[in-house]
Design a protein around this motif. Structure first.
Motif, short mmCIF file in Angstrom:
data_model
loop_
_atom_site.label_atom_id
_atom_site.label_comp_id
_atom_site.label_asym_id
_atom_site.label_seq_id
_atom_site.Cartn_x
_atom_site.Cartn_y
_atom_site.Cartn_z
N HIS A 97 1.35 5.42 -2.23
CA HIS A 97 0.60 6.32 -3.21
C HIS A 97 1.77 7.14 -3.67
N ASP A 138 2.56 2.91 3.27
CA ASP A 138 1.62 4.04 3.05
C ASP A 138 2.47 5.41 2.85
N HIS A 190 -9.05 2.23 1.01
CA HIS A 190 -8.83 2.26 2.33
C HIS A 190 -9.88 2.00 3.44
N HIS A 200 0.83 -1.01 0.00
CA HIS A 200 -0.12 -0.15 0.00
C HIS A 200 0.86 1.28 0.04
N HIS A 224 -5.23 -0.35 6.18
CA HIS A 224 -5.35 -0.08 7.62
C HIS A 224 -6.30 -0.91 8.46
ZN ZN Z 1 -3.09 5.15 1.74
#
Ligand code: ZN
Ligand code: GUN
Length: 451
Positions: A96, A339, A249, A94, A288
């Motif tokens: 970005h 993340d 998410h 995960h 998460h």
């Molecule tokens: Zn994220």
């Protein structure tokens, strides 16, 4: 038709001329070592003086150096890594890429942070001339940190995905990514619609999914930013393309969870919003999953959906503590992820260190062998890609890293004193970072060397 011994000899010759043996300490995982201090039998292979044979970009074998070198005795094709540790490349489930420049932004919690820093930064990816150099930087940073595969959010702009896939293709990386879907509760400049989002997603799947090593992920940002119309559209595509991934998410922050209750008053829980649209399935990774209950975990386990545990981000944004024990009790698969940019470090070594600390705060132990499993073979299992990446099983793709236990004076000093493999791995996850990644190899070719 070519047949018989001649054809076979030709094949063997071609095979052998491309063969390289890497000698060093070799570690990889065959299964989950589990939460006990002493790992489950057969969960891993460790060859302190080991070797890894590679041909045509694939693993041929891993084993004791004496065995492998006896089978492939050509000295000129041996790369000697001394006492460095050879591991399958890390897999970040995960992350970005457009948030590379959001790292280390403040804010009081998730929703402020999204509004004040993340959304304004993501706006810039409407311009492919901005997206391309960020994608290049991001992928080089992953390689510097020993990450060879990732499940990656782009922005709502299809050109952000184009830029990312093209950069990954040039580096011959196995990457999974998708354009964000977001048709409400966000700034106008980042909004698509159910129809445009679906049309753009279909076009990107057609162009990129399964092209060379690239794979596509349906990417609704989170339940709050999609209408039920858009979630239904994602559900339709998820059924139509079962081998395409899903990433989103879930239940990261208490304020966010309350928002989901307000927006979807009929849903039993946050996860139920996704479940109702058929989004809990294999190849679906939920970042998460902190504030969820036992029924959610069991439903995820039953459907084959997985969680990405993002300890650095959860600490940085003050989101909460992922419950490893509850995940295990429900049989919920999970992996460790950075993340970026909620998380503020590209290193999965540093992230494992944070995972260890989160477990400690919950009164639990994350054994170091398990932490390394969760960032390699365990992550491949979450992605259902274990037949291709994440271990040194014969026939898997030869993406691997060379970790240097002497990278810093302190690391060298503490590694020297480690008596067991577990002790050595604990020292690495507590002290190591990108400085310890001496080399990163992609499909058997050197792609990054530490300066
Ligand atoms: Zn994220
Ligand atoms: N929830 C919705 N969007 C995001 C994001 O970009 N980062 C994190 N950490 N959580 C989110």
């Amino acid at each position: 038709m070519r047949s018989g011994p001649n054809f076979l000899r030709g094949f063997m010759m071609a095979h052998l001329t491309d063969l390289t043996v890497h000698r060093g300490s070799v570690l990889h995982f065959l299964g989950d070592p589990g939460s006990a201090i002493e790992p489950a039998a057969g969960s891993h292979e460790y060859f302190e003086d080991g070797a890894l044979a590679i041909a045509d970009g694939k693993v041929v074998t891993a084993g004791p150096a004496s065995d492998v070198l006896a089978r492939y005795p050509r000295e000129d094709r041996v790369v000697d890594h001394g006492r460095k540790l050879l591991l399958p490349g890390f897999i970040d489930t995960h992350i970005h890429y457009p948030q590379t420049d959001v790292i280390a932004s403040g804010g009081r919690g998730l929703l402020d942070w999204l509004r004040d820093y993340t959304f304004p930064m993501e706006q810039r990816f409407g311009d492919i001339a901005h997206a391309r150099p960020v994608a290049d930087f991001f992928l080089d940073e992953l390689l510097r940190n020993g990450t060879t595969t990732a499940l990656v959010f782009c922005t709502v702009h299809p050109q952000s995905a184009e830029a990312f896939f093209e950069s990954a293709r040039q580096r011959r990386l196995r990457m999974i990514a998708g354009k964000v879907l977001m048709d409400r509760h966000c700034p106008d400049y980042l909004q698509d619609t159910a129809a445009t989002g679906e049309a753009q997603t279909r076009e990107l799947i057609g162009k990129w999914h399964g092209r060379e090593r690239l794979l596509y992920a349906l990417t609704p940002r989170f339940a709050a930013t999609s209408t039920t119309e858009q979630l239904a559209s994602v559900g339709r595509m998820a059924r139509e393309f079962p081998d395409v991934f899903i990433q989103t998410h879930a239940a990261e922050n208490l304020e966010e969870v309350q928002w989901i209750r307000d927006v979807f008053p009929d849903a039993r829980s946050y996860m139920d919003v996704y479940d109702r649209h058929g989004l809990l399935r294999e190849r679906a990774v939920y970042a998460h999953c902190i504030h969820i209950d036992g029924s959610d975990r069991e439903r995820m386990a039953h459907t084959g959906a997985a969680a990405a545990f993002c300890p650095s981000s959860n600490l940085y944004l003050g989101s909460g503590l992922f419950d490893i024990e509850a995940a295990d009790a429900a049989g919920l698969r999970f992996s460790i992820a950075t993340d970026i940019g909620g998380g503020n470090n590209f290193s999965l070594l540093r992230t494992m260190g944070d995972a260890y600390k989160v477990a400690q705060l919950s009164g639990k132990l994350l054994p170091p062998l398990r932490a390394f499993y969760l960032a390699t073979a365990g992550a491949a299992r979450v992605l259902r890609l274990e037949d291709r990446i994440g271990s040194f099983r014969p026939g898997t793709e030869a993406d691997f890293i060379v970790l240097d236990p002497d990278a810093t004076p302190l690391l060298a000093r503490r590694c020297e004193q480690a008596r067991t493999l577990s002790e050595k791995l604990l020292v690495l996850l507590a002290l190591a970072d990108d400085r310890a990644v001496a080399q990163t190899w992609i499909l058997g070719r050197l792609q990054h060397t530490r300066a």
